[in-house]
Design an enzyme around this catalytic site. Structure first.
Site, mmCIF file in Angstrom:
data_model
loop_
_atom_site.group_PDB
_atom_site.id
_atom_site.type_symbol
_atom_site.label_atom_id
_atom_site.label_comp_id
_atom_site.label_asym_id
_atom_site.label_seq_id
_atom_site.Cartn_x
_atom_site.Cartn_y
_atom_site.Cartn_z
ATOM 1 N N TRP A 130 0.875 -1.175 0.000
ATOM 2 C CA TRP A 130 0.000 0.000 0.000
ATOM 3 C C TRP A 130 0.914 1.227 0.000
ATOM 4 C CZ3 TRP A 130 -1.921 2.861 4.760
ATOM 5 C CH2 TRP A 130 -2.932 3.766 4.432
ATOM 6 N N ASP A 211 0.625 -4.969 9.977
ATOM 7 C CA ASP A 211 -0.433 -3.994 9.703
ATOM 8 C C ASP A 211 -1.674 -4.753 9.235
ATOM 9 O OD1 ASP A 211 -1.764 -1.590 9.238
ATOM 10 O OD2 ASP A 211 -1.113 -1.549 7.145
ATOM 11 N N LYS A 246 -12.592 -0.715 7.635
ATOM 12 C CA LYS A 246 -13.304 -1.633 6.730
ATOM 13 C C LYS A 246 -14.231 -2.558 7.499
ATOM 14 C CE LYS A 246 -9.784 -0.069 4.433
ATOM 15 N NZ LYS A 246 -9.476 0.547 3.179
HETATM 16 N N1 PMP Z 1 -3.063 -0.461 6.059
HETATM 17 C C1 PMP Z 1 -3.533 -0.994 4.924
HETATM 18 C C2 PMP Z 1 -2.874 -2.212 4.364
HETATM 19 C C3 PMP Z 1 -4.623 -0.397 4.282
HETATM 20 O O1 PMP Z 1 -5.071 -0.933 3.151
HETATM 21 C C4 PMP Z 1 -5.211 0.745 4.836
HETATM 22 C C5 PMP Z 1 -6.385 1.408 4.211
HETATM 23 N N2 PMP Z 1 -6.424 1.440 2.857
HETATM 24 C C6 PMP Z 1 -4.681 1.251 6.022
HETATM 25 C C7 PMP Z 1 -3.620 0.622 6.609
HETATM 26 C C8 PMP Z 1 -5.210 2.509 6.646
HETATM 27 O O2 PMP Z 1 -6.400 2.370 7.260
HETATM 28 P P1 PMP Z 1 -7.276 3.641 7.682
HETATM 29 O O3 PMP Z 1 -8.111 3.975 6.499
HETATM 30 O O4 PMP Z 1 -8.035 3.146 8.846
HETATM 31 O O5 PMP Z 1 -6.347 4.746 8.020
#
Ligand code: PMP
Length: 398
Positions: A130, A211, A246
């Site tokens: 990401w 994560d 999510k």
């Molecule tokens: N880590 C990963 C792998 C994600 O895909 C995301 C959200 N796209 C996050 C962290 C961040 O999450 P948040 O939207 O709660 O900040």
């Protein structure tokens, strides 16, 4: 005064959302951003969340600051979800947890902590990962490197290469791992592969930073936390960032947590103090409304059970969309293998389309996915899946 300020090129994924919104094509489909839409293409409010919100007393009640680490029930909710209810490390006080501003906030607080207390450490992220992982760690002046992960040619994981790479790293280097539903590839390690990874981490005294933003969307709540719990069982120090964006469908409420597993309760107390200090100087304290929703849903047995069922319904709908997409593509292009679509987990599918093919989907069909070919499968539904599959087949065949 500000002429020397660079233009910001924008975030590729959020920029795609804006482009999608401006598109007048009535058949447009948004498969870009990682958001779960339901069968009608609508962002759901979970029933457990509706109940929790109805319980949050008076809407005009006073709104004090929360503690720097957030509500105790929010922190406990994170811990039990990640490590298991009744886990020995929780009884022994070995986990320092702070509520955070989403998973992103957890990563930021963790990155700042690494920068301050492990200034020599580099952070290694999967290739690909990401995009914000890199931005957040670099933004905290932690040097970021990449470890081999995804083999595009074979839609598989470069497991041996990855392990060999980990063996070259220095003591206390940080390895950022996705315990389930890898973003962007959807390709996860098996439990046996996790065991190997964790053994290498232990042997080389590396620091695992897990994560987890999609717990419950892979197999189930517990299996998705396998790597986390195995690391604990092996006595490894461990950072875990988690997001409720999510799995509680609470994207804009910004709820998550950062947990650090320590060898002793005394160390956990020191780490907890320093996490508070990090939070204080970045944003002082986390948001209140989302924190209360997390607290209520995670700590009420009936609501928790309802929540798990609602997450599994989202998971199952995504899996059904994968099956359907695969079968249409196989029928259209019989000589090509689309098994990868159902081997991948979570919200995303790395489709292997070239940037040109992704661009054609956008300009000719109004179908938006990230240029690295990542598709958010949760944007598919029975109304749009045929047109998406047909369009994909068209661009793949030419
Ligand atoms: N880590 C990963 C792998 C994600 O895909 C995301 C959200 N796209 C996050 C962290 C961040 O999450 P948040 O939207 O709660 O900040």
């Amino acid at each position: 005064m500000f002429e020397r300020i660079d233009y910001y090129a924008g975030d590729p994924i959020l920029g795609l959302m804006e482009k999608y919104s401006a598109d007048n094509n009535p058949n447009k489909v948004n498969l870009g951003i990682g958001i779960y839409y339901d069968e009608s293409g609508v962002l759901p409010v979970l029933d457990c969340v509706k109940t929790a919100e109805a319980r949050i007393a008076d809407p005009i009640a006073p709104r004090p600051y929360l503690p720097m680490a957030g509500l105790p029930g929010h922190r406990k909710g994170c811990q039990e979800l990640l490590f298991g209810k009744g886990a020995q490390i929780l009884k022994d006080g070995l986990v320092a947890t702070t509520a955070t501003i989403g998973g992103s906030g957890a990563l930021k607080v963790g990155a700042e902590f690494i920068h301050q207390w492990f200034p020599q450490s580099k952070c290694y992220v999967s290739d690909p990962t990401w995009g914000n992982h890199i931005a957040i760690f670099e933004g905290s002046d932690v040097e970021v490197g990449k470890y081999p992960y995804y083999d595009k040619a074979n839609s598989s994981i470069k497991f041996d290469e990855m392990i060999a790479f980990f063996e070259t790293l220095n003591k206390h280097d940080v390895i950022l791992l996705h315990p389930c539903c890898h973003n962007p590839t959807g390709m996860d390690l098996t439990q046996a592969q996790w065991d190997t990874v964790l053994n290498v981490i232990k042997a080389h005294e590396l620091i695992p930073f897990m994560d987890i933003a999609y717990q419950g969307f892979g197999e189930d709540m517990d299996s998705d936390a396998y790597a986390i719990r195995k690391a604990v069982e092996m006595g490894l120090p461990l950072f875990v960032s988690n997001s409720f964006s999510k799995n509680l469908s609470l994207y804009g409420e910004r709820v998550g947590g950062l947990s650090v597993v320590c060898p002793t309760a005394d160390e956990a107390e020191r780490v907890f103090g320093q996490l508070n200090a990090m939070v204080r100087r970045i944003y002082s304290s986390p948001p209140s409304h989302g924190g209360h929703v997390v607290d209520i849903v995670m700590n009420d047995d009936a609501l928790h059970e309802q929540w798990v069922g609602e997450v599994y319904a989202m998971r199952d709908r995504i899996k059904a969309m994968r099956l359907k997409l695969k079968s249409v593509l196989e029928a259209k292009i019989p000589n090509r293998n689309f098994d990868y679509i159902t081997r991948q987990n979570g919200m995303f599918s790395f489709t292997g389309l070239t940037p040109e093919q992704v661009e054609r989907l956008q300009s000719e069909f109004g179908i938006y996915m990230v240029s690295n070919s990542r598709m958010c499968v949760a944007g598919l539904n029975t109304s749009n899946i045929d047109s998406v599959a047909n369009a994909m087949a068209d661009v793949l065949k030419d």
